[in-house]
Design an enzyme around this catalytic site. Structure first.
Site, short mmCIF file in Angstrom:
data_model
loop_
_atom_site.label_atom_id
_atom_site.label_comp_id
_atom_site.label_asym_id
_atom_site.label_seq_id
_atom_site.Cartn_x
_atom_site.Cartn_y
_atom_site.Cartn_z
N GLY A 1 0.84 -1.18 0.00
CA GLY A 1 0.00 0.00 0.00
C GLY A 1 0.88 1.23 0.00
O GLY A 1 2.06 1.17 0.37
N GLN B 1 3.27 9.90 1.18
CA GLN B 1 4.51 9.11 1.23
C GLN B 1 5.38 9.31 -0.01
O GLN B 1 6.53 8.86 -0.03
CB GLN B 1 4.19 7.62 1.37
CG GLN B 1 3.64 7.23 2.73
CD GLN B 1 3.49 5.73 2.82
OE1 GLN B 1 2.51 5.18 2.34
NE2 GLN B 1 4.49 5.06 3.38
N CYS C 1 6.45 -0.06 7.38
CA CYS C 1 6.02 1.07 6.57
C CYS C 1 7.19 1.51 5.71
O CYS C 1 8.32 1.57 6.20
CB CYS C 1 5.59 2.20 7.51
SG CYS C 1 5.04 3.68 6.68
N LEU C 2 6.91 1.85 4.46
CA LEU C 2 7.99 2.30 3.58
C LEU C 2 8.60 3.61 4.09
O LEU C 2 9.74 3.92 3.77
CB LEU C 2 7.48 2.48 2.15
CG LEU C 2 6.99 1.20 1.47
CD1 LEU C 2 6.42 1.53 0.09
CD2 LEU C 2 8.11 0.16 1.34
N HIS D 1 -4.05 1.49 7.85
CA HIS D 1 -2.68 2.04 7.86
C HIS D 1 -2.56 3.18 6.85
O HIS D 1 -2.01 4.25 7.17
CB HIS D 1 -1.70 0.89 7.54
CG HIS D 1 -0.27 1.29 7.49
ND1 HIS D 1 0.68 0.77 8.35
CD2 HIS D 1 0.42 2.13 6.67
CE1 HIS D 1 1.86 1.28 8.06
NE2 HIS D 1 1.74 2.11 7.05
N GLU D 2 -3.07 2.96 5.63
CA GLU D 2 -2.91 3.97 4.58
C GLU D 2 -3.77 5.21 4.84
O GLU D 2 -3.32 6.33 4.61
CB GLU D 2 -3.23 3.39 3.20
CG GLU D 2 -2.35 2.23 2.77
CD GLU D 2 -0.87 2.51 2.88
OE1 GLU D 2 -0.46 3.68 2.77
OE2 GLU D 2 -0.11 1.54 3.08
N HIS E 1 -2.19 7.52 7.15
CA HIS E 1 -1.20 8.42 6.52
C HIS E 1 -1.86 9.70 6.01
O HIS E 1 -1.25 10.77 6.05
CB HIS E 1 -0.52 7.72 5.33
CG HIS E 1 0.64 6.85 5.70
ND1 HIS E 1 1.72 7.30 6.41
CD2 HIS E 1 0.88 5.54 5.44
CE1 HIS E 1 2.59 6.31 6.58
NE2 HIS E 1 2.11 5.22 6.00
ZN LIG Z 1 2.99 3.36 5.91
#
Ligand SMILES: [Zn+2]
Length: 186
Positions: free
Chosen positions: A51, A56, A104-105, A146-147, A150
């Site tokens: 995702g 991000q 997480c990236l 999670h997304e 963000h």
């Molecule tokens: Zn993340």
């Protein structure tokens, strides 16, 4: 195709509430949103995430992408078809919680143990501006929560009730991976 630079924790954009997308811009021939969405998908694939949210990759817009198909990284995970969601809102949270390891990236070195609602309903729009409603549970519900966090300036460590379970990836593999489910990396 373009792979965008992923913003890392400490970049203020990850702490902003992202702006709603003007749906008219999705079909604007002079606009860049469709290219940007393609670039988000390319970046998610290149970075091995399941995702990705627009902040991000440096844009404060309420757009997320998610997909998990035949992932070498997550062979045990249920597959998630590619979804692009514009202006997503969670309209239902199940009271039942499930906890799992997330990464997480934007916090690539870390894994943490996070409780989430087992099931959510998300309403928003597809990339053509058509309304969509997704009713899902387990892994894809975790990725969505999670997304969407963000888009509200929240990262997974903010959701951890017990920071003693925040681990570097290497230590996670050594001390936790055998005991718990593998981390997700939205
Ligand atoms: Zn993340």
């Amino acid at each position: 195709m373009a792979v965008l630079k992923v913003t890392k924790l400490g970049n203020p954009i990850l702490r902003e509430v992202s702006k709603p997308v003007d749906l008219n811009l999705l079909s604007d021939p002079d606009g860049d949103l469709q290219t940007f969405i393609d670039d988000m998908v390319d970046t998610m694939h290149e970075e091995g995430g399941v995702g990705l949210a627009a902040p991000q990759v440096g844009r404060s817009l309420r757009i997320l992408v998610m997909e998990c198909e035949d992932s070498e990284r997550y062979p045990d995970r249920e597959s998630i078809p590619l979804e692009v969601i514009i202006n997503p809102e969670i309209t239902y949270f199940d009271e039942e919680k499930i906890s799992g390891w997330e990464s997480c990236l934007s916090l690539i070195d870390f894994s943490g143990y996070v409780p989430r609602s087992k099931r959510v309903i998300v309403e928003g729009y597809d990339r053509n501006g058509n309304p969509i409603k997704i009713d899902t549970d387990d892994f894809s519900a975790i990725v969505l929560q999670h997304e969407i966090d963000h888009l509200n300036g929240i990262v997974f460590i903010d959701r951890m009730p017990d920071l003693t379970k925040l681990s570097y990836q290497e230590e996670f593999q050594t001390f936790w991976a055998e005991k718990e489910t593998a981390p997700t990396q939205p």
